[in-house]
Design a protein around this motif. Sequence first.
Motif, mmCIF file in Angstrom:
data_model
loop_
_atom_site.group_PDB
_atom_site.id
_atom_site.type_symbol
_atom_site.label_atom_id
_atom_site.label_comp_id
_atom_site.label_asym_id
_atom_site.label_seq_id
_atom_site.Cartn_x
_atom_site.Cartn_y
_atom_site.Cartn_z
ATOM 1 N N ALA A 5 0.855 -1.189 0.000
ATOM 2 C CA ALA A 5 0.000 0.000 0.000
ATOM 3 C C ALA A 5 0.888 1.236 0.000
ATOM 4 O O ALA A 5 1.678 1.441 0.918
ATOM 5 C CB ALA A 5 -0.904 0.002 1.218
ATOM 6 N N ASP A 6 0.770 2.047 -1.034
ATOM 7 C CA ASP A 6 1.523 3.289 -1.137
ATOM 8 C C ASP A 6 0.657 4.405 -0.552
ATOM 9 O O ASP A 6 -0.235 4.938 -1.223
ATOM 10 C CB ASP A 6 1.869 3.570 -2.596
ATOM 11 N N THR A 7 0.906 4.733 0.704
ATOM 12 C CA THR A 7 0.075 5.723 1.387
ATOM 13 C C THR A 7 0.217 7.119 0.783
ATOM 14 O O THR A 7 -0.668 7.950 0.947
ATOM 15 C CB THR A 7 0.393 5.762 2.894
ATOM 16 N N CYS A 10 -2.535 7.149 -1.913
ATOM 17 C CA CYS A 10 -3.905 6.922 -1.447
ATOM 18 C C CYS A 10 -4.672 8.237 -1.340
ATOM 19 O O CYS A 10 -4.176 9.220 -0.784
ATOM 20 C CB CYS A 10 -3.877 6.220 -0.085
ATOM 21 N N GLN A 26 -8.731 2.285 7.392
ATOM 22 C CA GLN A 26 -8.300 3.645 7.111
ATOM 23 C C GLN A 26 -7.915 4.331 8.414
ATOM 24 O O GLN A 26 -8.541 4.089 9.452
ATOM 25 C CB GLN A 26 -9.415 4.439 6.433
ATOM 26 N N ASP A 27 -6.905 5.201 8.327
ATOM 27 C CA ASP A 27 -6.518 5.967 9.508
ATOM 28 C C ASP A 27 -7.443 7.172 9.650
ATOM 29 O O ASP A 27 -8.407 7.324 8.899
ATOM 30 C CB ASP A 27 -5.039 6.360 9.453
ATOM 31 N N ILE A 31 -6.562 7.495 5.029
ATOM 32 C CA ILE A 31 -5.507 6.815 4.271
ATOM 33 C C ILE A 31 -5.504 5.324 4.615
ATOM 34 O O ILE A 31 -5.685 4.933 5.765
ATOM 35 C CB ILE A 31 -4.131 7.441 4.563
ATOM 36 N N VAL A 33 -4.776 1.602 5.589
ATOM 37 C CA VAL A 33 -3.945 0.900 6.563
ATOM 38 C C VAL A 33 -4.133 -0.585 6.301
ATOM 39 O O VAL A 33 -5.273 -1.058 6.200
ATOM 40 C CB VAL A 33 -4.385 1.226 8.016
#
Length: 64
Positions: A5-7, A10, A26-27, A31, A33
């Motif tokens: 996962a490329d935050t 995102c 998601q945070d 984004i 997680v």
Amino acid sequence: MRINADTGLCVGSGQCVLTEPAVFDQDGDGIVVLLTDHPSDETEAQVRDAITLCPSRALSILQE
């Protein structure tokens, strides 16, 4: 299979969480997680769907 996962890419659309909440979350900013980067065989199809549905292409599969 391993998920990446490329935050930075995102955009917080949440399609991954809606598709497979056992693997994605998601945070506070929305984004992605990863709850696990090695999904089970039972969730593989849904994980692949989530990766396809990601509008920013922040998710990918790394073959090991």
